[in-house]
Design a protein around this motif. Structure first.
Motif, mmCIF file in Angstrom:
data_model
loop_
_atom_site.group_PDB
_atom_site.id
_atom_site.type_symbol
_atom_site.label_atom_id
_atom_site.label_comp_id
_atom_site.label_asym_id
_atom_site.label_seq_id
_atom_site.Cartn_x
_atom_site.Cartn_y
_atom_site.Cartn_z
ATOM 1 N N GLY A 316 -6.648 3.082 -5.807
ATOM 2 C CA GLY A 316 -6.622 2.352 -4.551
ATOM 3 C C GLY A 316 -5.511 1.326 -4.472
ATOM 4 O O GLY A 316 -5.032 0.987 -3.388
ATOM 5 N N GLY A 317 -5.070 0.827 -5.623
ATOM 6 C CA GLY A 317 -4.000 -0.159 -5.646
ATOM 7 C C GLY A 317 -2.625 0.423 -5.900
ATOM 8 O O GLY A 317 -1.644 -0.324 -6.050
ATOM 9 N N SER A 318 -2.528 1.758 -5.973
ATOM 10 C CA SER A 318 -1.241 2.396 -6.257
ATOM 11 C C SER A 318 -0.227 2.127 -5.153
ATOM 12 O O SER A 318 -0.565 2.150 -3.957
ATOM 13 N N LEU A 319 1.002 1.884 -5.553
ATOM 14 C CA LEU A 319 2.065 1.651 -4.591
ATOM 15 C C LEU A 319 2.491 2.965 -3.954
ATOM 16 O O LEU A 319 2.538 4.005 -4.612
ATOM 17 N N VAL A 320 2.783 2.913 -2.657
ATOM 18 C CA VAL A 320 3.257 4.085 -1.921
ATOM 19 C C VAL A 320 4.766 3.954 -1.756
ATOM 20 O O VAL A 320 5.253 2.972 -1.189
ATOM 21 N N HIS A 321 5.485 4.958 -2.259
ATOM 22 C CA HIS A 321 6.950 4.935 -2.206
ATOM 23 C C HIS A 321 7.456 5.936 -1.169
ATOM 24 O O HIS A 321 6.792 6.930 -0.881
ATOM 25 N N GLY A 322 8.629 5.673 -0.655
ATOM 26 C CA GLY A 322 9.244 6.575 0.313
ATOM 27 C C GLY A 322 9.303 5.948 1.691
ATOM 28 O O GLY A 322 8.531 5.041 2.023
ATOM 29 N N THR A 340 -6.209 -7.567 -3.364
ATOM 30 C CA THR A 340 -6.578 -8.381 -2.197
ATOM 31 C C THR A 340 -5.525 -9.443 -1.868
ATOM 32 O O THR A 340 -5.635 -10.119 -0.845
ATOM 33 N N ASP A 341 -4.531 -9.590 -2.711
ATOM 34 C CA ASP A 341 -3.433 -10.521 -2.424
ATOM 35 C C ASP A 341 -2.197 -9.796 -1.897
ATOM 36 O O ASP A 341 -1.469 -10.341 -1.060
ATOM 37 N N ARG A 342 -1.986 -8.556 -2.359
ATOM 38 C CA ARG A 342 -0.710 -7.908 -2.092
ATOM 39 C C ARG A 342 -0.771 -6.763 -1.083
ATOM 40 O O ARG A 342 0.246 -6.400 -0.497
ATOM 41 N N ALA A 343 -1.927 -6.136 -0.877
ATOM 42 C CA ALA A 343 -2.014 -5.024 0.073
ATOM 43 C C ALA A 343 -1.768 -5.512 1.503
ATOM 44 O O ALA A 343 -2.109 -6.650 1.856
ATOM 45 N N LEU A 344 -1.202 -4.673 2.332
ATOM 46 C CA LEU A 344 -0.878 -5.058 3.702
ATOM 47 C C LEU A 344 -2.114 -5.485 4.478
ATOM 48 O O LEU A 344 -2.077 -6.480 5.215
ATOM 49 N N VAL A 345 -3.212 -4.735 4.339
ATOM 50 C CA VAL A 345 -4.399 -5.045 5.147
ATOM 51 C C VAL A 345 -5.042 -6.368 4.767
ATOM 52 O O VAL A 345 -5.873 -6.905 5.504
ATOM 53 N N GLY A 347 -3.055 -9.017 4.142
ATOM 54 C CA GLY A 347 -2.036 -10.019 4.422
ATOM 55 C C GLY A 347 -0.885 -10.037 3.457
ATOM 56 O O GLY A 347 -0.025 -10.919 3.539
ATOM 57 N N GLY A 348 -0.829 -9.083 2.538
ATOM 58 C CA GLY A 348 0.258 -9.019 1.575
ATOM 59 C C GLY A 348 1.472 -8.286 2.117
ATOM 60 O O GLY A 348 1.564 -7.988 3.324
ATOM 61 N N ASP A 349 2.404 -7.964 1.218
ATOM 62 C CA ASP A 349 3.649 -7.326 1.639
ATOM 63 C C ASP A 349 3.910 -6.000 0.925
ATOM 64 O O ASP A 349 5.033 -5.499 0.920
ATOM 65 N N THR A 350 2.863 -5.422 0.302
ATOM 66 C CA THR A 350 3.032 -4.201 -0.490
ATOM 67 C C THR A 350 2.196 -3.075 0.102
ATOM 68 O O THR A 350 0.989 -3.230 0.323
ATOM 69 N N LEU A 351 2.829 -1.937 0.339
ATOM 70 C CA LEU A 351 2.116 -0.774 0.872
ATOM 71 C C LEU A 351 1.398 -0.058 -0.271
ATOM 72 O O LEU A 351 2.023 0.404 -1.222
ATOM 73 N N THR A 352 0.077 0.039 -0.155
ATOM 74 C CA THR A 352 -0.740 0.656 -1.197
ATOM 75 C C THR A 352 -1.534 1.837 -0.639
ATOM 76 O O THR A 352 -1.594 2.038 0.583
ATOM 77 N N ALA A 353 -2.168 2.573 -1.547
ATOM 78 C CA ALA A 353 -3.010 3.695 -1.131
ATOM 79 C C ALA A 353 -4.178 3.203 -0.278
ATOM 80 O O ALA A 353 -4.639 3.919 0.628
ATOM 81 N N THR A 354 -4.664 2.013 -0.538
ATOM 82 C CA THR A 354 -5.743 1.452 0.279
ATOM 83 C C THR A 354 -5.279 1.254 1.720
ATOM 84 O O THR A 354 -6.032 1.527 2.666
ATOM 85 N N ASP A 355 -4.052 0.801 1.899
ATOM 86 C CA ASP A 355 -3.517 0.659 3.260
ATOM 87 C C ASP A 355 -3.473 2.001 3.976
ATOM 88 O O ASP A 355 -3.781 2.095 5.175
#
Length: 524
Positions: A316-322, A340-345, A347-355
């Motif tokens: 769920g926290g894996s980064l999505v590339h591309g 919960t700090d870094r995922a977009l949903v 409020g973070g700035d990192t696109l993850t599988a959870t997003d």
């Protein structure tokens, strides 16, 4: 009532069970020191379930403390390897195939002494007791605090290791001693490696067990504490102090046992999707299939008991590339417990599988508006990449042409589709997100015999019966109900190069833990 806790890379899950009924579940973020996360999980669990701590009869914990310490080369005791094999085995000294950083972390001292046996049980050389005494004093002079004792073919005859342990206890009683015939299997270097790892963790094991007990007792619980082993059974805290390597891979094992309990399936593939990795294993008779070959742990080849699990960097926290549908890739890097700090949903700035899951509408957490900008074809491509990786991993774990049923568990299990190419029916049960904690809570007590027997003509059944009874006795000694112990696995492997119809016999028995009517302190 009993409590099950499992510590993962991203979340620490805890549940309360009353018999076979799940009373309450919680999922908290794993903390860097692990123990703080357990304390938090217990606090939330008590608030949500309102269970009286006095009603808890046992606490079962699956922890990553020890494997993390090894991978990070942190908090390892100065350790020596004492091997009996001279005049043989000198060409490949102990730790010859270890990463340099790990050798440095454990001190890297080794001693080659005369002794050991041939494959037929005959002595390679007589044990030189003065040689052992000199080695013991040299260890103390160099600050060694733990020693791993290994002998050539000690699974055939452990006499030299046992005598060495007696001499070390007499000459240097302050040393922690680990014996290879109690930890690994046939194969000197791999068995020795596993024993050195165990020895390096012994000192920390006592501190960790005491810390876990303090966390449990701090929550007002005085019930016995058990730790999960890597074969799906439990061990008492004193056993954990002596054999910390037995906790390795207990997380995936707990998930598989929880999957069996929740689905009712005893033979299937299990896909456990966490925040950082996806672990795929196979259940056989309700227990994880064991790895038949050597297992590499932190770059070190070992051969102690481990589940056959294939892990990939997908969670769920894996980064999505591309940047578009044509070049997407998920993982293997992950934000882990910082989701919960870094995922977009969140409020973070990192696109993850959870997003991606939120954008696709299969998950409803955080703020969906933060991922509305993601194109539908991009989201679909990411989900397709996840499906492909999971399906390929399940296919690699198959041992026959039959398509196995698949049970999906773990907090990230929502990412796995309802159908997988090459697999049978996909099952997703209630409480699948905390299957690991359930697996810990329902774990049984095991007893195992793994030994080489000379089987005379007409004596096979008698030998097997004796091995079965010894396995049952070990399970009962570990706390299993004598009336509910059963044999779950028997292996017979004839060893052609040994005389006397030698056969390696492995028998595993398991039974339900006896829970007393009164809570007692689990740590002496």
């Amino acid at each position: 009532m009993r409590i099950g806790i499992d510590v993962g890379g991203t979340h620490t899950d805890a549940i309360v069970m009353d018999g076979d009924r799940v009373v309450a579940t919680v999922k908290c973020l794993t903390t860097e020191d692990v123990t703080t996360g357990i304390v938090a999980a217990l606090r939330v669990l008590r608030e949500q379930s309102e269970v009286d701590p006095k009603d808890v009869r046992a606490v079962m914990i699956g922890t990553t403390h020890f494997i993390n310490a090894l991978v990070e080369a942190n908090r390892l005791a100065p350790t020596a390897a004492l091997r009996f094999g001279l005049p043989a085995t000198a060409a490949l000294p102990p730790m010859v195939d270890w990463p340099d950083s790990l050798v440095t972390a454990v001190g890297g001292r080794s001693y080659l002494c005369h002794g050991g046996v041939e494959f037929d049980g005959q002595d390679i050389a007589d044990l030189d007791e003065d040689e052992i005494r000199r080695a013991a004093h040299d260890m103390l002079s160099h600050g060694v605090r733990s020693v791993a004792v290994s002998s050539v073919f000690s699974p055939v005859s452990a006499e030299h290791e046992l005598r060495a342990a007696e001499l070390l206890a007499a000459e240097a009683p302050e040393l922690d001693v680990s014996l290879s015939h109690e930890i690994g299997r046939l194969g000197l270097l791999q068995r020795e490696n596993a024993t050195i790892i165990n020895a390096a963790l012994r000192e920390m094991a006592a501190q960790i067990v005491d810390g876990l007990a303090a966390a449990v007792h701090g929550a007002g619980i005085t019930a016995p504490l058990y730790l999960s082993q890597n074969d799906g059974t439990l061990m008492e805290v004193d056993y954990a102090r002596r054999y910390p390597v037995a906790t390795f891979a207990s997380g995936p094992t707990n998930s598989m046992r929880g999957a069996a309990f929740l689905s009712g399936l005893t033979d299937c593939a299990v896909v456990d999707v966490g925040g950082t990795t996806t672990d795929v294993g196979v259940l056989r008779h309700g227990f994880p299939r064991e790895a038949a070959t050597e297992v590499v742990v932190a770059g070190v080849r070992t051969n102690f008991r481990m589940p056959d699990v294939l892990s990939i960097g997908l969670g769920g926290g894996s980064l999505v590339h591309g940047t578009g549908a044509a070049d997407v890739a998920v993982g293997p890097d992950s934000v882990g417990y910082r989701l919960t700090d870094r995922a977009l949903v969140f409020g973070g700035d990192t696109l993850t599988a959870t997003d991606i899951a939120v954008a696709a509408g299969i998950l409803d957490i955080g703020e969906r508006g933060r991922v509305r900008h993601l194109a539908k074809d991009f989201v679909a491509a990411v989900l397709a990449d996840i499906e492909t990786k999971v399906a390929r991993t399940v296919d690699r774990m198959r041992s026959s042409r039959e398509r196995p049923p698949v049970v999906v568990v773990g907090g990230g299990g929502i990412l796995v589709p309802d159908t997988l190419e090459g697999a049978g029916t996909v099952h997703r049960t209630e409480h699948f997100a905390v299957a690991n904690a359930i697996g810990a809570a329902i774990a049984q007590v095991g007893g195992e015999v793994d030994r080489i027997y000379p089987i005379e003509p007409g004596r096979r059944e008698a030998v097997l019966d004796a091995a079965k009874q010894e396995a049952v006795d070990r399970a009962v000694a570990g706390g299993a109900d004598p009336g509910r112990v059963r044999i779950v696995d028997i292996d017979e492997i004839p060893i052609a190069y040994l005389p006397g119809n030698a056969t390696r016999v492995r028998v595993k028995a398991v039974g339900d833990l006896v829970l007393g009517t009164d809570s007692t302190d689990g740590v002496a």
